[in-house]
Design an enzyme around this catalytic site. Sequence first.
Site, PDB file in Angstrom:
ATOM      1  N   LEU A  24       0.910  -1.527   0.434  1.00  0.00           N
ATOM      2  CA  LEU A  24       0.121  -0.036   0.227  1.00  0.00           C
ATOM      3  C   LEU A  24       0.344   1.414  -0.218  1.00  0.00           C
ATOM      4  O   LEU A  24       0.722   2.135  -1.053  1.00  0.00           O
ATOM      5  CB  LEU A  24      -1.518   0.330   1.269  1.00  0.00           C
ATOM      6  CG  LEU A  24      -2.383   1.597   0.951  1.00  0.00           C
ATOM      7  CD1 LEU A  24      -3.000   0.730  -0.192  1.00  0.00           C
ATOM      8  CD2 LEU A  24      -2.833   1.036   2.155  1.00  0.00           C
ATOM      9  N   VAL A  75       1.901   1.580  -3.415  1.00  0.00           N
ATOM     10  CA  VAL A  75       1.101   2.185  -4.695  1.00  0.00           C
ATOM     11  C   VAL A  75       0.499   3.608  -3.804  1.00  0.00           C
ATOM     12  O   VAL A  75       0.432   4.928  -4.944  1.00  0.00           O
ATOM     13  CB  VAL A  75      -0.260   1.493  -3.588  1.00  0.00           C
ATOM     14  CG1 VAL A  75      -1.576   2.356  -4.751  1.00  0.00           C
ATOM     15  CG2 VAL A  75      -0.451   0.384  -4.795  1.00  0.00           C
ATOM     16  N   HIS A  76       0.636   3.979  -2.987  1.00  0.00           N
ATOM     17  CA  HIS A  76       0.192   5.890  -2.654  1.00  0.00           C
ATOM     18  C   HIS A  76       1.542   6.278  -3.006  1.00  0.00           C
ATOM     19  O   HIS A  76       1.479   7.314  -3.958  1.00  0.00           O
ATOM     20  CB  HIS A  76       0.752   5.225  -0.760  1.00  0.00           C
ATOM     21  CG  HIS A  76       0.385   7.230  -0.507  1.00  0.00           C
ATOM     22  ND1 HIS A  76      -0.721   7.923  -0.937  1.00  0.00           N
ATOM     23  CD2 HIS A  76       1.298   7.899   0.317  1.00  0.00           C
ATOM     24  CE1 HIS A  76      -0.414   9.221  -0.486  1.00  0.00           C
ATOM     25  NE2 HIS A  76       0.843   9.017   0.438  1.00  0.00           N
ATOM     26  N   ALA A  77       2.819   5.839  -2.730  1.00  0.00           N
ATOM     27  CA  ALA A  77       3.992   6.697  -3.874  1.00  0.00           C
ATOM     28  C   ALA A  77       3.811   6.917  -5.146  1.00  0.00           C
ATOM     29  O   ALA A  77       3.817   8.111  -5.727  1.00  0.00           O
ATOM     30  CB  ALA A  77       5.552   6.266  -3.011  1.00  0.00           C
ATOM     31  N   GLN A 115       0.962   9.575  -5.490  1.00  0.00           N
ATOM     32  CA  GLN A 115       1.157  11.019  -5.665  1.00  0.00           C
ATOM     33  C   GLN A 115       2.295  11.122  -6.586  1.00  0.00           C
ATOM     34  O   GLN A 115       2.495  12.812  -6.955  1.00  0.00           O
ATOM     35  CB  GLN A 115       2.013  10.539  -3.986  1.00  0.00           C
ATOM     36  CG  GLN A 115       1.143  10.665  -2.763  1.00  0.00           C
ATOM     37  CD  GLN A 115       0.173  11.858  -2.748  1.00  0.00           C
ATOM     38  OE1 GLN A 115       0.809  13.357  -2.719  1.00  0.00           O
ATOM     39  NE2 GLN A 115      -0.843  11.145  -3.077  1.00  0.00           N
TER      40      GLN A 115
END
Length: 105
Positions: free
Chosen positions: A73, A76-78, A81
């Site tokens: 996760l 994926v967030h990186a 962004q």
Amino acid sequence: MQQELTNVSCEIIAKVGTAKGLFVEAIETAAAGQLDQARALLSEGEQIFNQGHEAHGQLLSQFAAGAEVKVDLLLVHAECQMMSAEDFKVIAEEVIAIAEKRIHA
């Protein structure tokens, strides 16, 4: 490898988050008619964004070389962004170009 992935993901988030903030500031500055400052903010944001992009590229290189890169996760967030920051860069470029046309019209 998991700790390295966490570190790289956090590096990406930090770099592209800073870049996104600079791109937003460039938009606001261009809208205020301060084009030289807006271009400087855009340039600074691009340099920082590229650092985050390079960190992401290292993961891709490791994956291409056969290393297992577990997608979690945080990664994926990186990546989300990073894509968002890139979108703001494009918007900042367009706002600056529009502001330049208005000044020279």
